[in-house]
Motif scaffolding. Structure first.
Motif, PDB file in Angstrom:
ATOM      1  N   SER A 113       0.844  -1.202   0.000  1.00  0.00           N
ATOM      2  CA  SER A 113       0.000   0.000   0.000  1.00  0.00           C
ATOM      3  C   SER A 113       0.875   1.246   0.000  1.00  0.00           C
ATOM      4  CB  SER A 113      -0.900   0.013   1.239  1.00  0.00           C
ATOM      5  OG  SER A 113      -1.762  -1.109   1.259  1.00  0.00           O
ATOM      6  N   ILE A 114       0.396   2.272  -0.685  1.00  0.00           N
ATOM      7  CA  ILE A 114       1.089   3.557  -0.760  1.00  0.00           C
ATOM      8  C   ILE A 114       0.112   4.663  -0.367  1.00  0.00           C
ATOM      9  CG2 ILE A 114       2.176   5.254  -2.284  1.00  0.00           C
ATOM     10  CD1 ILE A 114       3.976   2.919  -1.890  1.00  0.00           C
ATOM     11  N   VAL A 115       0.557   5.571   0.494  1.00  0.00           N
ATOM     12  CA  VAL A 115      -0.240   6.741   0.859  1.00  0.00           C
ATOM     13  C   VAL A 115       0.626   7.985   0.767  1.00  0.00           C
ATOM     14  CG1 VAL A 115      -1.321   7.986   2.782  1.00  0.00           C
ATOM     15  CG2 VAL A 115      -1.973   5.631   2.314  1.00  0.00           C
ATOM     16  N   ASN A 116       0.123   9.007   0.100  1.00  0.00           N
ATOM     17  CA  ASN A 116       0.777  10.310   0.046  1.00  0.00           C
ATOM     18  C   ASN A 116       0.054  11.236   1.019  1.00  0.00           C
ATOM     19  OD1 ASN A 116       2.661   9.772  -2.145  1.00  0.00           O
ATOM     20  ND2 ASN A 116       0.857   9.691  -3.466  1.00  0.00           N
ATOM     21  N   TYR A 117       0.800  11.742   1.976  1.00  0.00           N
ATOM     22  CA  TYR A 117       0.205  12.626   2.978  1.00  0.00           C
ATOM     23  C   TYR A 117       1.198  13.730   3.305  1.00  0.00           C
ATOM     24  CZ  TYR A 117      -2.081  14.191   7.285  1.00  0.00           C
ATOM     25  OH  TYR A 117      -2.697  14.944   8.245  1.00  0.00           O
ATOM     26  N   ASN A 118       0.755  14.968   3.171  1.00  0.00           N
ATOM     27  CA  ASN A 118       1.612  16.126   3.470  1.00  0.00           C
ATOM     28  C   ASN A 118       2.969  16.043   2.769  1.00  0.00           C
ATOM     29  OD1 ASN A 118      -0.299  17.415   4.989  1.00  0.00           O
ATOM     30  ND2 ASN A 118       0.697  17.100   6.958  1.00  0.00           N
ATOM     31  N   ASP A 119       2.928  15.766   1.478  1.00  0.00           N
ATOM     32  CA  ASP A 119       4.135  15.729   0.648  1.00  0.00           C
ATOM     33  C   ASP A 119       5.110  14.626   1.026  1.00  0.00           C
ATOM     34  OD1 ASP A 119       3.280  17.959  -0.846  1.00  0.00           O
ATOM     35  OD2 ASP A 119       4.085  19.328   0.663  1.00  0.00           O
ATOM     36  N   LYS A 120       4.655  13.633   1.746  1.00  0.00           N
ATOM     37  CA  LYS A 120       5.470  12.473   2.078  1.00  0.00           C
ATOM     38  C   LYS A 120       4.771  11.220   1.552  1.00  0.00           C
ATOM     39  CE  LYS A 120       8.692  14.568   4.592  1.00  0.00           C
ATOM     40  NZ  LYS A 120       8.231  15.938   4.392  1.00  0.00           N
ATOM     41  N   SER A 125       2.055  -2.552   4.507  1.00  0.00           N
ATOM     42  CA  SER A 125       1.410  -3.796   4.091  1.00  0.00           C
ATOM     43  C   SER A 125       0.110  -3.542   3.330  1.00  0.00           C
ATOM     44  CB  SER A 125       1.120  -4.660   5.319  1.00  0.00           C
ATOM     45  OG  SER A 125       0.334  -5.780   4.987  1.00  0.00           O
ATOM     46  N   SER A 126      -0.193  -4.428   2.408  1.00  0.00           N
ATOM     47  CA  SER A 126      -1.439  -4.297   1.645  1.00  0.00           C
ATOM     48  C   SER A 126      -2.638  -4.777   2.454  1.00  0.00           C
ATOM     49  CB  SER A 126      -1.353  -5.104   0.348  1.00  0.00           C
ATOM     50  OG  SER A 126      -1.154  -6.486   0.624  1.00  0.00           O
ATOM     51  N   ALA A 127      -2.391  -5.459   3.576  1.00  0.00           N
ATOM     52  CA  ALA A 127      -3.484  -5.980   4.397  1.00  0.00           C
ATOM     53  C   ALA A 127      -3.363  -5.489   5.835  1.00  0.00           C
ATOM     54  CB  ALA A 127      -3.483  -7.512   4.381  1.00  0.00           C
ATOM     55  N   CYS A 128      -4.494  -5.363   6.495  1.00  0.00           N
ATOM     56  CA  CYS A 128      -4.543  -4.918   7.889  1.00  0.00           C
ATOM     57  C   CYS A 128      -3.781  -5.894   8.782  1.00  0.00           C
ATOM     58  CB  CYS A 128      -6.002  -4.816   8.336  1.00  0.00           C
ATOM     59  SG  CYS A 128      -6.237  -4.443  10.090  1.00  0.00           S
ATOM     60  N   GLY A 129      -3.023  -5.377   9.714  1.00  0.00           N
ATOM     61  CA  GLY A 129      -2.275  -6.228  10.621  1.00  0.00           C
ATOM     62  C   GLY A 129      -3.176  -7.003  11.557  1.00  0.00           C
ATOM     63  N   SER A 130      -4.381  -6.480  11.811  1.00  0.00           N
ATOM     64  CA  SER A 130      -5.299  -7.101  12.761  1.00  0.00           C
ATOM     65  C   SER A 130      -6.197  -8.149  12.118  1.00  0.00           C
ATOM     66  CB  SER A 130      -6.156  -6.023  13.417  1.00  0.00           C
ATOM     67  OG  SER A 130      -7.117  -6.594  14.288  1.00  0.00           O
ATOM     68  N   CYS A 131      -6.952  -7.754  11.089  1.00  0.00           N
ATOM     69  CA  CYS A 131      -7.928  -8.667  10.483  1.00  0.00           C
ATOM     70  C   CYS A 131      -7.455  -9.283   9.168  1.00  0.00           C
ATOM     71  CB  CYS A 131      -9.254  -7.955  10.258  1.00  0.00           C
ATOM     72  SG  CYS A 131      -9.180  -6.636   9.005  1.00  0.00           S
ATOM     73  N   LYS A 132      -6.322  -8.806   8.639  1.00  0.00           N
ATOM     74  CA  LYS A 132      -5.730  -9.331   7.403  1.00  0.00           C
ATOM     75  C   LYS A 132      -6.559  -9.033   6.148  1.00  0.00           C
ATOM     76  CE  LYS A 132      -2.766 -11.055  10.222  1.00  0.00           C
ATOM     77  NZ  LYS A 132      -1.512 -10.294  10.489  1.00  0.00           N
ATOM     78  N   PRO A 134      -7.632  -6.654   3.011  1.00  0.00           N
ATOM     79  CA  PRO A 134      -6.937  -5.616   2.217  1.00  0.00           C
ATOM     80  C   PRO A 134      -7.320  -4.213   2.659  1.00  0.00           C
ATOM     81  CG  PRO A 134      -7.674  -7.375   0.785  1.00  0.00           C
ATOM     82  CD  PRO A 134      -8.274  -7.667   2.141  1.00  0.00           C
ATOM     83  N   LEU A 135      -6.337  -3.303   2.612  1.00  0.00           N
ATOM     84  CA  LEU A 135      -6.543  -1.933   3.091  1.00  0.00           C
ATOM     85  C   LEU A 135      -6.915  -0.958   1.974  1.00  0.00           C
ATOM     86  CD1 LEU A 135      -3.525  -1.778   5.566  1.00  0.00           C
ATOM     87  CD2 LEU A 135      -5.959  -1.707   6.191  1.00  0.00           C
ATOM     88  N   THR A 136      -7.417  -1.466   0.883  1.00  0.00           N
ATOM     89  CA  THR A 136      -7.723  -0.602  -0.262  1.00  0.00           C
ATOM     90  C   THR A 136      -8.758   0.475   0.057  1.00  0.00           C
ATOM     91  OG1 THR A 136      -9.296  -2.306  -0.990  1.00  0.00           O
ATOM     92  CG2 THR A 136      -7.104  -2.301  -2.013  1.00  0.00           C
ATOM     93  N   LYS A 137      -9.616   0.223   1.040  1.00  0.00           N
ATOM     94  CA  LYS A 137     -10.643   1.200   1.409  1.00  0.00           C
ATOM     95  C   LYS A 137     -10.387   1.815   2.790  1.00  0.00           C
ATOM     96  CE  LYS A 137     -14.298  -0.944  -1.362  1.00  0.00           C
ATOM     97  NZ  LYS A 137     -15.678  -1.524  -1.355  1.00  0.00           N
TER      98      LYS A 137
END
Length: 207
Positions: A113-120, A125-132, A134-137
């Motif tokens: 997963s990639i997130v751009n926040y405040n120019d960074k 991981s592509s999946a949540c560490g807790s429930c596994k 996908p973090l697409t949403k």
């Protein structure tokens, strides 16, 4: 006579302002520009000069990552740093095809997963560490007093919330329908990765 002619010919280039071109200088090693694990990657406007820098952090925000982790840089199939998603404040998925990230059943292309926040730019991981799931949403949330200047990431399924920079679990923003099923996993961290570029190739650090 012949010796005089030879000396004259050898001195001719200097006399006419010409000199042999120096041999190219080869550096002893190629620099690896990187954003270390859990740290943002800052990319200058047109991408011609990739400037990697560490975002500001508050005291104690890196408690979980205070012990240096072993680095394990692997080459990805990402074309270039400039090709990374440009969307801001949302989760984007990028395929790396890195063997250590591949799971034939759940992640066949080694996606992250990639997130751009405040120019960074942050990579995790592509999946949540807790429930596994996908973090697409997943939602990108503003910082709180507890996270200082670090934004947060909330899984849309179980509600698990993480420090976007360090991957450490933080207090949930709100309850989710299936959140109670994973309450015992609230202390699980979200794996975060470093990104780097060397020789035009993009690398990822998977500790």
């Amino acid at each position: 006579m012949k010796r005089s002619i030879a000396i004259l010919l050898l001195g001719a280039p200097a006399a006419f302002g010409f000199a042999p071109s120096p041999l190219p200088q080869h550096p002893s090693s190629t620099s690896l520009f990187m954003a270390k694990r859990g740290k943002g990657l800052s990319i200058d406007g047109d991408g011609s000069n990739n400037k990697l820098s560490k975002p500001k952090s508050i005291s104690g925000s890196e408690t979980q990552n205070s012990t240096p982790k072993k680095t394990n840089w692997a080459k990805t199939t990402i074309p270039s740093i400039k090709s990374l998603p440009k969307e801001t404040n949302s989760v984007q998925v990028v395929e790396t095809n890195v063997p250590s990230l591949i799971n034939k059943g759940t992640n066949p292309a080694g996606a992250v997963s990639i997130v751009n926040y405040n120019d960074k730019t942050y990579c995790f991981s592509s999946a949540c560490g807790s429930c596994k799931i996908p973090l697409t949403k997943a939602k990108v949330l503003d910082p709180t007093e507890a996270t200082g200047e670090d934004a947060r990431l909330q899984c849309d399924f179980c509600g698990a919330t993480y420090n976007l920079r360090t991957g450490s679990p933080v207090e949930k923003e709100s309850g989710k329908l299936f959140g109670f099923l994973f309450s015992k996993s609230d202390t699980v961290s979200l794996p975060v990765y470093g990104l780097g570029e060397q020789g035009g190739k993009v690398f990822i650090n998977v500790p």
